[in-house]
Design an enzyme around this catalytic site. Structure first.
Site, short mmCIF file in Angstrom:
data_model
loop_
_atom_site.label_atom_id
_atom_site.label_comp_id
_atom_site.label_asym_id
_atom_site.label_seq_id
_atom_site.Cartn_x
_atom_site.Cartn_y
_atom_site.Cartn_z
CB CYS A 67 -0.91 -0.04 1.24
SG CYS A 67 -1.74 1.48 1.64
CB CYS A 70 0.40 1.75 4.09
SG CYS A 70 -1.28 1.17 3.91
#
Length: 170
Positions: A67, A70
């Site tokens: 991600c 993230c």
């Protein structure tokens, strides 16, 4: 002709903007209820049990190595953790991947001092109904879920900071 077309467009612009606002998903919301308790193995090898952190404000961040947002958010969470940990605040990063080696590899590049927990079976992610990466849940000192934030874009950390300050003062 162009002016008339422009005037027609400007009549519909407010309607379009309102409809976009109504259907746009909110990325932050107040939530209620006790935070489900869990125990997960951490990157230090120790088990971390959420209920043992009662009395602290906890930022629970669900993330994955694949991600992009993230990875972008992780250093900002580290700054929050370092700034407010002495005031009874902690960050728990919950990696949701089946293979923790991917997370451990990423953590060599993005070093953090807060605990990284491994939810390899996604049991905890399911308890918290995680539907976006990253997902952040703020938990107050009494173990109540207070705020949910889905996703990450630059600047979102300002909202986290407001929530942390508010919950620390309570």
């Amino acid at each position: 002709m162009k002016i008339k077309h422009f005037m027609n467009m400007t009549r519909f612009l407010p309607v379009l903007l309102i409809s976009m606002w109504i259907v746009a998903p909110a990325n932050a919301a107040s939530i209620q209820g006790k935070a489900p308790n869990f125990t997960l193995k951490s990157n230090s090898g120790k088990n971390v049990k959420l209920s043992e952190l009662r009395g602290q404000v906890v930022l629970l961040n669900f993330w994955a190595s694949w991600c992009g947002p993230c990875r972008q958010e992780m250093p900002l969470l580290e700054k929050l953790h370092k700034r407010y940990s002495a005031l009874g605040f902690t960050v728990l990063g919950v990696n949701v991947e089946e293979d923790p080696r991917k997370a451990k590899t990423l953590l060599k590049d993005i070093s953090v001092s807060f605990p990284i927990l491994f939810d390899t079976s996604n049991k905890v992610s399911k308890q918290y109904k995680v539907s976006a990466m990253p997902s952040t849940i703020m938990i107050d000192r009494d173990g109540n879920m207070r705020y949910l934030h889905k996703g990450y874009k630059p600047g979102d950390e300002a909202q986290y900071k407001k929530w942390v300050k508010q919950l620390i003062r309570e």
